[in-house]
Write a protein that holds these residues in place. Sequence first.
Motif, PDB file in Angstrom:
ATOM      1  N   PRO A  34       3.064   9.510  -2.540  1.00 41.49           N
ATOM      2  CA  PRO A  34       2.208   8.325  -2.649  1.00 41.49           C
ATOM      3  C   PRO A  34       2.976   7.181  -3.298  1.00 41.49           C
ATOM      4  CG  PRO A  34       1.125  10.285  -3.526  1.00 41.49           C
ATOM      5  CD  PRO A  34       2.543  10.656  -3.299  1.00 41.49           C
ATOM      6  N   ASP A  35       2.709   5.982  -2.846  1.00 40.39           N
ATOM      7  CA  ASP A  35       3.344   4.799  -3.422  1.00 40.39           C
ATOM      8  C   ASP A  35       2.381   4.211  -4.448  1.00 40.39           C
ATOM      9  OD1 ASP A  35       4.672   2.502  -4.042  1.00 40.39           O
ATOM     10  OD2 ASP A  35       4.909   1.794  -1.986  1.00 40.39           O
ATOM     11  N   TYR A  36       2.357   4.820  -5.645  1.00 41.81           N
ATOM     12  CA  TYR A  36       1.417   4.379  -6.669  1.00 41.81           C
ATOM     13  C   TYR A  36       1.725   2.960  -7.144  1.00 41.81           C
ATOM     14  CZ  TYR A  36      -0.205   9.204  -6.919  1.00 41.81           C
ATOM     15  OH  TYR A  36      -0.726  10.444  -6.614  1.00 41.81           O
ATOM     16  N   HIS A  37       2.995   2.612  -7.163  1.00 43.10           N
ATOM     17  CA  HIS A  37       3.370   1.272  -7.618  1.00 43.10           C
ATOM     18  C   HIS A  37       2.725   0.203  -6.726  1.00 43.10           C
ATOM     19  CE1 HIS A  37       5.793  -1.964  -9.296  1.00 43.10           C
ATOM     20  NE2 HIS A  37       6.164  -2.298  -8.065  1.00 43.10           N
ATOM     21  N   SER A  38       2.832   0.373  -5.407  1.00 43.09           N
ATOM     22  CA  SER A  38       2.223  -0.587  -4.483  1.00 43.09           C
ATOM     23  C   SER A  38       0.700  -0.540  -4.559  1.00 43.09           C
ATOM     24  CB  SER A  38       2.685  -0.304  -3.045  1.00 43.09           C
ATOM     25  OG  SER A  38       4.078  -0.510  -2.919  1.00 43.09           O
ATOM     26  N   ALA A  39       0.156   0.655  -4.790  1.00 43.75           N
ATOM     27  CA  ALA A  39      -1.299   0.790  -4.920  1.00 43.75           C
ATOM     28  C   ALA A  39      -1.799  -0.005  -6.125  1.00 43.75           C
ATOM     29  CB  ALA A  39      -1.681   2.258  -5.055  1.00 43.75           C
TER      30      ALA A  39
ATOM     31  N   ALA B 255      -1.842  -3.673  -5.447  1.00 42.21           N
ATOM     32  CA  ALA B 255      -2.965  -4.062  -4.578  1.00 42.21           C
ATOM     33  C   ALA B 255      -4.267  -4.135  -5.371  1.00 42.21           C
ATOM     34  CB  ALA B 255      -3.102  -3.063  -3.427  1.00 42.21           C
ATOM     35  N   TYR B 256      -4.485  -3.145  -6.240  1.00 42.58           N
ATOM     36  CA  TYR B 256      -5.710  -3.127  -7.047  1.00 42.58           C
ATOM     37  C   TYR B 256      -5.729  -4.281  -8.050  1.00 42.58           C
ATOM     38  CZ  TYR B 256      -6.457   1.608  -5.236  1.00 42.58           C
ATOM     39  OH  TYR B 256      -6.654   2.711  -4.425  1.00 42.58           O
ATOM     40  N   GLU B 257      -4.591  -4.539  -8.685  1.00 38.06           N
ATOM     41  CA  GLU B 257      -4.538  -5.624  -9.668  1.00 38.06           C
ATOM     42  C   GLU B 257      -4.746  -6.980  -8.997  1.00 38.06           C
ATOM     43  OE1 GLU B 257      -0.817  -5.004 -11.655  1.00 38.06           O
ATOM     44  OE2 GLU B 257      -1.695  -3.635 -13.133  1.00 38.06           O
ATOM     45  N   LEU B 258      -4.235  -7.123  -7.781  1.00 39.91           N
ATOM     46  CA  LEU B 258      -4.465  -8.360  -7.034  1.00 39.91           C
ATOM     47  C   LEU B 258      -5.944  -8.524  -6.714  1.00 39.91           C
ATOM     48  CD1 LEU B 258      -3.400 -10.879  -5.630  1.00 39.91           C
ATOM     49  CD2 LEU B 258      -2.914  -9.473  -3.609  1.00 39.91           C
ATOM     50  N   ALA B 259      -6.593  -7.425  -6.359  1.00 38.77           N
ATOM     51  CA  ALA B 259      -8.037  -7.479  -6.068  1.00 38.77           C
ATOM     52  C   ALA B 259      -8.818  -7.874  -7.320  1.00 38.77           C
ATOM     53  CB  ALA B 259      -8.510  -6.120  -5.557  1.00 38.77           C
TER      54      ALA B 259
ATOM     55  N   ILE C 203      -6.124  -1.432   0.797  1.00 37.11           N
ATOM     56  CA  ILE C 203      -4.663  -1.468   0.805  1.00 37.11           C
ATOM     57  C   ILE C 203      -4.146  -0.477  -0.230  1.00 37.11           C
ATOM     58  CG2 ILE C 203      -2.628  -2.869   0.287  1.00 37.11           C
ATOM     59  CD1 ILE C 203      -4.154  -5.296   1.367  1.00 37.11           C
ATOM     60  N   GLY C 204      -4.750  -0.521  -1.414  1.00 37.75           N
ATOM     61  CA  GLY C 204      -4.375   0.434  -2.459  1.00 37.75           C
ATOM     62  C   GLY C 204      -4.668   1.864  -2.067  1.00 37.75           C
ATOM     63  N   THR C 205      -5.822   2.072  -1.443  1.00 40.96           N
ATOM     64  CA  THR C 205      -6.186   3.423  -1.002  1.00 40.96           C
ATOM     65  C   THR C 205      -5.169   3.968  -0.008  1.00 40.96           C
ATOM     66  OG1 THR C 205      -8.530   2.906  -1.266  1.00 40.96           O
ATOM     67  CG2 THR C 205      -7.991   4.812   0.082  1.00 40.96           C
ATOM     68  N   ALA C 206      -4.718   3.113   0.901  1.00 42.80           N
ATOM     69  CA  ALA C 206      -3.732   3.537   1.899  1.00 42.80           C
ATOM     70  C   ALA C 206      -2.440   3.986   1.228  1.00 42.80           C
ATOM     71  CB  ALA C 206      -3.457   2.399   2.881  1.00 42.80           C
ATOM     72  N   TYR C 207      -1.969   3.219   0.268  1.00 45.50           N
ATOM     73  CA  TYR C 207      -0.722   3.595  -0.417  1.00 45.50           C
ATOM     74  C   TYR C 207      -0.884   4.895  -1.208  1.00 45.50           C
ATOM     75  CZ  TYR C 207       1.592  -0.799   0.746  1.00 45.50           C
ATOM     76  OH  TYR C 207       2.183  -1.840   1.415  1.00 45.50           O
ATOM     77  N   GLU C 208      -2.071   5.116  -1.743  1.00 39.20           N
ATOM     78  CA  GLU C 208      -2.308   6.361  -2.484  1.00 39.20           C
ATOM     79  C   GLU C 208      -2.446   7.559  -1.545  1.00 39.20           C
ATOM     80  OE1 GLU C 208      -4.556   6.598  -6.268  1.00 39.20           O
ATOM     81  OE2 GLU C 208      -5.493   4.747  -5.534  1.00 39.20           O
ATOM     82  N   THR C 209      -2.821   7.303  -0.290  1.00 43.80           N
ATOM     83  CA  THR C 209      -3.068   8.380   0.673  1.00 43.80           C
ATOM     84  C   THR C 209      -1.796   8.805   1.395  1.00 43.80           C
ATOM     85  OG1 THR C 209      -5.248   7.398   1.019  1.00 43.80           O
ATOM     86  CG2 THR C 209      -4.600   9.076   2.588  1.00 43.80           C
TER      87      THR C 209
END
Length: 347
Positions: free
Chosen positions: A197-202, A205-209, A182-188
């Motif tokens: 890129p939506d770094y905030h959403s990325a 997603a990473y912090e949730l993981a 999910i994070g990768t998608a937002y960064e891509t």
Amino acid sequence: MNRSSVRFLFLTLFVLLYPFRSPAPFVYRPGEGRSYEPVGGEGKWQMTRAEDQLAVAQAAFDKKAYALALKAARRVVRVWPQADYVPQAQYLVGRCLEAQGNDEKAFAEYQKLLEKYPKLPNYEEVLKRQYEIAGKFLGGKWFRLWGYIPFFPSMERTADMYGKIVKNGPYSDIAPQSQLKIGTAYETEKVFWFKSPDYHSAVKAYELAADRYHDRPTVAAEALYRAANAYNKQARTAEYDQTTAGQAIASYAEFAAIYPTDPRSADSAKNIALLKTEQARGNYQIAKFYEKYKKWKGAMVYYNEVVVEDPNSPYAAQARERINVLKQKVQSTPAPAKTPVPATPPK
């Protein structure tokens, strides 16, 4: 009326009135869509029992006759919605669409299957099929307009696919990787249609993981490091915004503290040093801006930040010089005359 005209009239009436079978190979049925049925074979695939209809669908699928298998399986779902054969029929609908290359619709049909039948025996297999489909879109496959016309890739919609996979099986074998992707998608997102890129959403997603899978050190470490990297990338694109750089520094420091033996800890230390230099550069530029407009005290505040944040950087040496110069200017500048305050405000 001559003889030729009479003959033509009788021939026309014969064609119009005689009940010919019209060869219409393409047939439309509500809920099933258009399908090809050769002349003489119309309706022969339709059965009167759900079990027999499913057998037709399965046999057609095994022969790779996906169009026939699709309409037969859909008929089971539509005509006998409460039958025990519906889960397998719904599964075949997804498999047929996937085999035909219609991955977006296949994903949606699998989603219906998993939501309605959470105790499905092959639940994990269907979940993995969704994961494979989402991977195609993460790789740049185009979504379809109205389900038919290839229109555009979308990392936001791809992230939504991975989100559904995580929701379907939050503690499955593929859930942690799905959350990371999910994070990768937002960064891509920037690759397509000039979107940033939506770094905030990325990061979210990473912090949730990292939080959800804290009991899986490999996943948690990867997630935390990716979050720091996302902050780092965002800091490089946000001119004069020192907050994001500070968040990146904090994330790298947290990673190094929790996973000191991880090989990436050394890279974290290097990134922290670079970010501090970047912070110093940003504050130095802000100080120069204030100095340009003769806001000496404001400039001194930011020059001082440069010295505090990265005292060994080249910017710190220059900042110290400017502080000494500005101190003299502040001391030599006369205080502005005080304007007397009128007894009553001017009208």
